[in-house]
Design an enzyme around this catalytic site. Sequence first.
Site, PDB file in Angstrom:
ATOM      1  N   ASP A   1       0.784  -1.248   0.000  1.00  0.00           N
ATOM      2  CA  ASP A   1       0.000   0.000   0.000  1.00  0.00           C
ATOM      3  C   ASP A   1       0.812   1.293   0.000  1.00  0.00           C
ATOM      4  O   ASP A   1       0.439   2.253  -0.646  1.00  0.00           O
ATOM      5  CB  ASP A   1      -0.949   0.099   1.207  1.00  0.00           C
ATOM      6  CG  ASP A   1      -2.269  -0.592   0.957  1.00  0.00           C
ATOM      7  OD1 ASP A   1      -2.405  -1.227  -0.098  1.00  0.00           O
ATOM      8  OD2 ASP A   1      -3.163  -0.504   1.820  1.00  0.00           O
TER       9      ASP A   1
ATOM     10  N   CYS B   1     -18.872  -6.029 -20.957  1.00  0.00           N
ATOM     11  CA  CYS B   1     -19.530  -6.032 -19.637  1.00  0.00           C
ATOM     12  C   CYS B   1     -19.439  -4.650 -18.974  1.00  0.00           C
ATOM     13  O   CYS B   1     -18.415  -3.971 -19.095  1.00  0.00           O
ATOM     14  CB  CYS B   1     -18.853  -7.080 -18.756  1.00  0.00           C
ATOM     15  SG  CYS B   1     -19.450  -7.130 -17.062  1.00  0.00           S
TER      16      CYS B   1
ATOM     17  N   CYS C   1     -20.253  -3.760 -13.105  1.00  0.00           N
ATOM     18  CA  CYS C   1     -19.760  -3.023 -11.932  1.00  0.00           C
ATOM     19  C   CYS C   1     -20.220  -1.565 -11.982  1.00  0.00           C
ATOM     20  O   CYS C   1     -20.676  -1.008 -10.978  1.00  0.00           O
ATOM     21  CB  CYS C   1     -18.243  -3.124 -11.836  1.00  0.00           C
ATOM     22  SG  CYS C   1     -17.382  -2.720 -13.367  1.00  0.00           S
TER      23      CYS C   1
HETATM   24  C1  B12 Z   1      -6.073   4.883  -2.512  1.00  0.00           C
HETATM   25  C2  B12 Z   1      -6.589   3.465  -2.548  1.00  0.00           C
HETATM   26  C3  B12 Z   1      -7.971   3.289  -2.478  1.00  0.00           C
HETATM   27  C4  B12 Z   1      -8.957   4.436  -2.660  1.00  0.00           C
HETATM   28  C5  B12 Z   1      -9.040   4.780  -4.167  1.00  0.00           C
HETATM   29  C6  B12 Z   1      -9.332   3.546  -5.048  1.00  0.00           C
HETATM   30  C7  B12 Z   1      -8.905   3.677  -6.491  1.00  0.00           C
HETATM   31  N1  B12 Z   1      -9.617   3.004  -7.359  1.00  0.00           N
HETATM   32  O1  B12 Z   1      -7.942   4.350  -6.762  1.00  0.00           O
HETATM   33  C8  B12 Z   1     -10.250   3.839  -2.040  1.00  0.00           C
HETATM   34  C9  B12 Z   1     -10.300   4.204  -0.551  1.00  0.00           C
HETATM   35  C10 B12 Z   1     -11.570   4.275  -2.685  1.00  0.00           C
HETATM   36  C11 B12 Z   1      -9.965   2.357  -2.169  1.00  0.00           C
HETATM   37  C12 B12 Z   1     -10.957   1.384  -2.226  1.00  0.00           C
HETATM   38  C13 B12 Z   1     -10.700   0.030  -2.326  1.00  0.00           C
HETATM   39  N2  B12 Z   1      -9.496  -0.568  -2.248  1.00  0.00           N
HETATM   40 CO1  B12 Z   1      -7.807   0.393  -2.269  1.00  0.00          CO
HETATM   41  N3  B12 Z   1      -6.090   1.153  -2.489  1.00  0.00           N
HETATM   42  C14 B12 Z   1      -5.701   2.367  -2.629  1.00  0.00           C
HETATM   43  C15 B12 Z   1      -4.178   2.431  -2.881  1.00  0.00           C
HETATM   44  C16 B12 Z   1      -3.477   2.788  -1.557  1.00  0.00           C
HETATM   45  C17 B12 Z   1      -3.758   3.390  -4.006  1.00  0.00           C
HETATM   46  C18 B12 Z   1      -4.612   3.224  -5.290  1.00  0.00           C
HETATM   47  C19 B12 Z   1      -4.264   4.239  -6.330  1.00  0.00           C
HETATM   48  O2  B12 Z   1      -3.102   4.521  -6.557  1.00  0.00           O
HETATM   49  N4  B12 Z   1      -5.265   4.825  -6.979  1.00  0.00           N
HETATM   50  C20 B12 Z   1      -5.048   5.780  -8.013  1.00  0.00           C
HETATM   51  C21 B12 Z   1      -6.001   5.543  -9.165  1.00  0.00           C
HETATM   52  C22 B12 Z   1      -5.777   6.532 -10.297  1.00  0.00           C
HETATM   53  O3  B12 Z   1      -5.716   4.247  -9.621  1.00  0.00           O
HETATM   54  P1  B12 Z   1      -6.847   3.314 -10.232  1.00  0.00           P
HETATM   55  O4  B12 Z   1      -8.174   3.769  -9.835  1.00  0.00           O
HETATM   56  O5  B12 Z   1      -6.438   1.907  -9.852  1.00  0.00           O
HETATM   57  O6  B12 Z   1      -6.702   3.612 -11.753  1.00  0.00           O
HETATM   58  C23 B12 Z   1      -5.787   2.958 -12.600  1.00  0.00           C
HETATM   59  C24 B12 Z   1      -6.487   2.308 -13.785  1.00  0.00           C
HETATM   60  O7  B12 Z   1      -7.875   2.257 -13.585  1.00  0.00           O
HETATM   61  C25 B12 Z   1      -5.985   3.063 -14.983  1.00  0.00           C
HETATM   62  N5  B12 Z   1      -6.894   4.033 -15.561  1.00  0.00           N
HETATM   63  C26 B12 Z   1      -7.360   5.102 -14.995  1.00  0.00           C
HETATM   64  N6  B12 Z   1      -8.107   5.802 -15.838  1.00  0.00           N
HETATM   65  C27 B12 Z   1      -8.122   5.141 -16.998  1.00  0.00           C
HETATM   66  C28 B12 Z   1      -8.748   5.435 -18.193  1.00  0.00           C
HETATM   67  C29 B12 Z   1      -8.599   4.557 -19.251  1.00  0.00           C
HETATM   68  C30 B12 Z   1      -9.283   4.882 -20.519  1.00  0.00           C
HETATM   69  C31 B12 Z   1      -7.801   3.395 -19.078  1.00  0.00           C
HETATM   70  C32 B12 Z   1      -7.642   2.433 -20.183  1.00  0.00           C
HETATM   71  C33 B12 Z   1      -7.170   3.108 -17.845  1.00  0.00           C
HETATM   72  C34 B12 Z   1      -7.348   4.007 -16.826  1.00  0.00           C
HETATM   73  O8  B12 Z   1      -4.843   3.794 -14.581  1.00  0.00           O
HETATM   74  C35 B12 Z   1      -4.916   4.057 -13.181  1.00  0.00           C
HETATM   75  C36 B12 Z   1      -3.576   4.088 -12.557  1.00  0.00           C
HETATM   76  O9  B12 Z   1      -2.856   5.163 -12.962  1.00  0.00           O
HETATM   77  C37 B12 Z   1      -3.887   0.938  -3.311  1.00  0.00           C
HETATM   78  C38 B12 Z   1      -2.501   0.403  -2.963  1.00  0.00           C
HETATM   79  C39 B12 Z   1      -1.436   0.984  -3.862  1.00  0.00           C
HETATM   80  N7  B12 Z   1      -0.398   1.525  -3.308  1.00  0.00           N
HETATM   81  O10 B12 Z   1      -1.541   0.971  -5.073  1.00  0.00           O
HETATM   82  C40 B12 Z   1      -5.037   0.162  -2.608  1.00  0.00           C
HETATM   83  C41 B12 Z   1      -5.648  -1.029  -3.362  1.00  0.00           C
HETATM   84  C42 B12 Z   1      -5.862  -0.602  -4.773  1.00  0.00           C
HETATM   85  N8  B12 Z   1      -6.941  -1.195  -2.711  1.00  0.00           N
HETATM   86  C43 B12 Z   1      -7.328  -2.425  -2.619  1.00  0.00           C
HETATM   87  C44 B12 Z   1      -8.604  -2.837  -2.152  1.00  0.00           C
HETATM   88  C45 B12 Z   1      -8.759  -4.295  -1.754  1.00  0.00           C
HETATM   89  C46 B12 Z   1      -9.658  -1.917  -2.089  1.00  0.00           C
HETATM   90  C47 B12 Z   1     -11.158  -2.231  -1.892  1.00  0.00           C
HETATM   91  C48 B12 Z   1     -11.621  -3.525  -2.529  1.00  0.00           C
HETATM   92  C49 B12 Z   1     -11.476  -2.243  -0.377  1.00  0.00           C
HETATM   93  C50 B12 Z   1     -12.963  -2.328  -0.075  1.00  0.00           C
HETATM   94  N9  B12 Z   1     -13.561  -3.492  -0.160  1.00  0.00           N
HETATM   95  O11 B12 Z   1     -13.575  -1.352   0.285  1.00  0.00           O
HETATM   96  C51 B12 Z   1     -11.805  -0.982  -2.528  1.00  0.00           C
HETATM   97  C52 B12 Z   1     -12.045  -1.183  -4.030  1.00  0.00           C
HETATM   98  C53 B12 Z   1     -12.694   0.010  -4.675  1.00  0.00           C
HETATM   99  C54 B12 Z   1     -12.350   0.099  -6.157  1.00  0.00           C
HETATM  100  N10 B12 Z   1     -13.303  -0.217  -7.007  1.00  0.00           N
HETATM  101  O12 B12 Z   1     -11.214   0.430  -6.465  1.00  0.00           O
HETATM  102  C55 B12 Z   1      -6.295  -3.379  -3.193  1.00  0.00           C
HETATM  103  C56 B12 Z   1      -6.796  -3.825  -4.576  1.00  0.00           C
HETATM  104  C57 B12 Z   1      -6.520  -5.255  -4.932  1.00  0.00           C
HETATM  105  C58 B12 Z   1      -7.085  -5.568  -6.298  1.00  0.00           C
HETATM  106  N11 B12 Z   1      -7.502  -6.806  -6.489  1.00  0.00           N
HETATM  107  O13 B12 Z   1      -7.145  -4.730  -7.164  1.00  0.00           O
HETATM  108  C59 B12 Z   1      -5.002  -2.452  -3.223  1.00  0.00           C
HETATM  109  C60 B12 Z   1      -4.034  -2.753  -4.350  1.00  0.00           C
HETATM  110  C61 B12 Z   1      -4.328  -2.638  -1.849  1.00  0.00           C
HETATM  111  C62 B12 Z   1      -3.512  -3.905  -1.748  1.00  0.00           C
HETATM  112  N12 B12 Z   1      -2.269  -3.777  -1.357  1.00  0.00           N
HETATM  113  O14 B12 Z   1      -3.957  -4.996  -1.997  1.00  0.00           O
HETATM  114  N13 B12 Z   1      -8.627   2.106  -2.291  1.00  0.00           N
HETATM  115  S1  SF4 Z   2     -14.640  -5.536 -13.771  1.00  0.00           S
HETATM  116 FE1  SF4 Z   2     -16.675  -4.774 -14.242  1.00  0.00          FE
HETATM  117  S2  SF4 Z   2     -16.733  -4.691 -16.472  1.00  0.00           S
HETATM  118 FE2  SF4 Z   2     -15.007  -5.993 -15.929  1.00  0.00          FE
HETATM  119  S3  SF4 Z   2     -15.855  -8.065 -15.976  1.00  0.00           S
HETATM  120 FE3  SF4 Z   2     -16.000  -7.335 -13.848  1.00  0.00          FE
HETATM  121  S4  SF4 Z   2     -18.055  -6.443 -13.693  1.00  0.00           S
HETATM  122 FE4  SF4 Z   2     -17.609  -6.679 -15.862  1.00  0.00          FE
END
Ligand code: B12
Ligand code: SF4
Length: 355
Positions: free
Chosen positions: A143, A200, A203
Amino acid sequence: MPELSHIAALVKHAAHTAGFELAGIAPVQDFAELRHFEAWIASGRAGEMKYMEARDEAGKLKRASLRSTAPWARSVIVCAINYNTAQPYSVAVDAPGKGWISRYAWSRQDYHDVVMRKLREVESQVRRAAGDDGALITSCFVDTGPLVERVYAKYAGVGWIGKNTCILNQKMGSWLFLGVILTSLDLAPDMPAPDRCGSCTRCIDACPTDALVAPYQLDSNLCISYLTIEKRGAIPEEMREGMGRHVFGCDICQDVCPWNRKAPVTKAPEFQPREGLVNPALEWLAEITAEEFQEKFRGSPIRRAKRSGLRRNAIIAMGNSGQRRFIPQLEELTADADPVVAESARWALSKLLAS
Ligand code: B12
Ligand code: SF4
Ligand code: SF4
């Protein structure tokens, strides 16, 4: 030093021996996804999570530029462990008046400690195999490292980034914790995992607060997980109804994912649920004492919300429950010494009285 290809093979073996289901190697690169991270921060989607915005001396976001924060790092070993236990999904449970704590937080031990312990086992095997001569650098993170773990997990072949932004593996689903080891070794990388979301959108459609503003894009300010775990003080009023019965985290966008339909279950003792945390009683959480909070949540990720946040969330869930039996308790809570708790109770009470 032994062949680097030998070490790459050893990594997978060591990770499995330590208890990880998946492991892979990613190169250190400025991946295209990291530009999305910069845009995400710039648009305020990290909410109040200021630690996400940390910058280096050159003003670059630390988490987006491993090349400048750890210039010695050549490869990232990404490990993943299954935390799915044999319990129903939140979307399949009908438990009026009960709360929901997300799956990852039921565990007997905090996942940060469990994953870090196992990472250290892998790290020591890698160091031994590389013939540690003092020049080798390795560093383990869960994290808190200067990287977006999911981006490196994708390029290590652990899984693809789903439209819900979670890492998904074809065989394991998404109930995975990630941990990373940065290393100065230039190891042969794995192939990135191909995106299998296809057409899909389950979500996105299921998210009750529309936090998935577009595929692969989450706005934390709208996400129940953020609101219930990370947000301090009062929850914005317009967000409260959408929180439903969630008191810590949210699993909906993973519960509905077809790749989690047959997700395997772990028997690891550290991830088995603590008593009372699956469908917890709201009246208990709303009035949990400081002593009980310390005792019950010692070594649990739930401590992150703090006692005040957990009570606030339970009270909002009471307001959303439609259960008038909570009215007398809420009336008393409107005079609570904690102003956030008292204000949430006034909101919940007026909601139940109007129901
Ligand atoms: C801050 C954080 C959160 C925040 C923000 C979540 C988020 N989506 O960013 C909050 C508090 C909301 C959160 C929630 C959860 N989290 Co969290 N969180 C983190 C943390 C510390 C940083 C994540 C981060 O950097 N986010 C920044 C954003 C920009 O990243 P992103 O959303 O993943 O987006 C990426 C892609 O989607 C892509 N992308 C973005 N935009 C676009 C657009 C296009 C067109 C494309 C192609 C791609 C793309 O690029 C982005 C990265 O640059 C990580 C650990 C870590 N150091 O990485 C754990 C982590 C992501 N969390 C984790 C978990 C378990 C959760 C939860 C399931 C907990 C829960 N049950 O409540 C939820 C899941 C919610 C969700 N749908 O993400 C796990 C995920 C494991 C996994 N299987 O993915 C991690 C990795 C922790 C770990 N060590 O295991 N979390
Ligand atoms: S992450 Fe969302 S869009 Fe992708 S398979 Fe799962 S439910 Fe469908
Ligand atoms: S964790 Fe819950 S609120 Fe956040 S994006 Fe997923 S379904 Fe929406």
